[in-house]
Design an enzyme around this catalytic site. Structure first.
Site, PDB file in Angstrom:
ATOM      1  N   ASP A  38      -0.919  46.580  32.763  1.00 31.02           N
ATOM      2  CA  ASP A  38       0.209  45.656  32.749  1.00 31.02           C
ATOM      3  C   ASP A  38      -0.200  44.261  33.209  1.00 31.02           C
ATOM      4  O   ASP A  38      -1.184  44.085  33.933  1.00 31.02           O
ATOM      5  CB  ASP A  38       1.308  46.160  33.682  1.00 31.02           C
ATOM      6  CG  ASP A  38       2.049  47.374  33.151  1.00 31.02           C
ATOM      7  OD1 ASP A  38       1.670  47.882  32.076  1.00 31.02           O
ATOM      8  OD2 ASP A  38       3.003  47.815  33.823  1.00 31.02           O
ATOM      9  N   HIS A  67       1.446  38.809  37.229  1.00 33.87           N
ATOM     10  CA  HIS A  67       2.474  38.102  36.463  1.00 33.87           C
ATOM     11  C   HIS A  67       2.743  36.688  36.954  1.00 33.87           C
ATOM     12  O   HIS A  67       3.343  35.895  36.236  1.00 33.87           O
ATOM     13  CB  HIS A  67       3.773  38.908  36.455  1.00 33.87           C
ATOM     14  CG  HIS A  67       4.457  38.999  37.793  1.00 33.87           C
ATOM     15  ND1 HIS A  67       4.169  40.003  38.707  1.00 33.87           N
ATOM     16  CD2 HIS A  67       5.418  38.231  38.350  1.00 33.87           C
ATOM     17  CE1 HIS A  67       4.939  39.835  39.769  1.00 33.87           C
ATOM     18  NE2 HIS A  67       5.697  38.778  39.593  1.00 33.87           N
TER      19      HIS A  67
END
Length: 246
Positions: free
Chosen positions: A46, A201
């Protein structure tokens, strides 16, 4: 408000939190977790693509002849088109991980649509084909999020093996915790859908050395005895009950 009413409110709030955040919950709608194939492992990554660490991870996967699934953040897809193409050209599956990684359980509906649609559009520009899988950031979802993903032609995905690899500096500890979860899943008759992070992120170039090293350790441990697959192999898999998930 009486104690009974307060208790009821607390139970409802707890139930909603479980439904929104537990990777094994199917209360708000079905998600793909794993198949009844205990000898199969799906490595998923991810928060990439990450120009500092995704190429190193790709080299490791290639050396083992293993394909993985990458859930990518849209704004990083926009910034790293060549890296996205490399991931696809080397046979890995790419999924949608939203544009900016918000908690979609609390995000206004119009922004949910924008986050998912914009990332789909960007990935399809880079890949030349539709995106078929979506993992909500933090695993956070509500019925509207799952319905939006399906309306865009994507299967929502959670997991059943994950650690805090994004903050743990020890690759050995990450790998050992995942091995324990993999073996638990196998004893219960399930494959393992393993989450690691090749990016962060908040910014490109986040240090993911421990995660990449842990992935290498898992490959060394299981390549000879387990089958590594990408998530499209489980598209029709039944949903595990919550007790089967990590």
């Amino acid at each position: 408000m009486g104690l009974g009413a307060l208790g009821a409110v607390g139970l409802v709030a707890g139930g909603c939190a479980y439904a929104a955040l537990s990777p094994g919950s199917q209360i708000f709608g079905r998600t793909l977790i794993a198949a009844r194939r205990p000898d199969e492992l799906a490595l998923t990554f991810d928060d990439g693509p990450n120009p500092a660490w995704t190429p190193r991870l790709l080299d490791i996967l290639a050396a083992h002849g293993v394909r993985a699934t990458f859930f990518m953040v849209g704004r990083f897809v926009q910034a790293e088109p060549a890296l996205v193409r490399r991931v696809a050209e080397e046979g890995h599956l790419i999924g949608n991980h939203s544009w900016s990684h918000p908690n979609l359980a609390h995000t206004p509906a119009s922004r949910v649509v924008e986050e998912l649609t914009r990332t789909c559009d960007m990935l399809e520009q880079r890949l030349g084909k539709p995106v078929r899988f979506f993992r909500p950031p933090y695993g956070a979802r509500r019925p509207f999020v799952l319905c939006t993903a399906r309306d865009l032609g994507m299967t929502p995905v959670t997991w059943n093996a994950m650690t805090t690899d994004w903050s743990d500096p020890s690759a050995d500890r990450i790998a050992e915790q995942l091995k324990s979860q993999i073996e638990t899943n196998r004893r219960r008759g399930w494959a393992s859908n393993i989450v690691l992070h090749d990016g962060g992120h908040r910014a490109l170039g986040t240090d993911r050395g421990p995660s990449v090293t842990a992935a290498s350790q898992l490959l060394a441990r299981y390549k000879a005895t387990r089958n590594f697959i990408t998530l499209d192999a489980w598209s029709a898999a039944p949903a595990p009950t919550p007790s089967t998930t990590a």
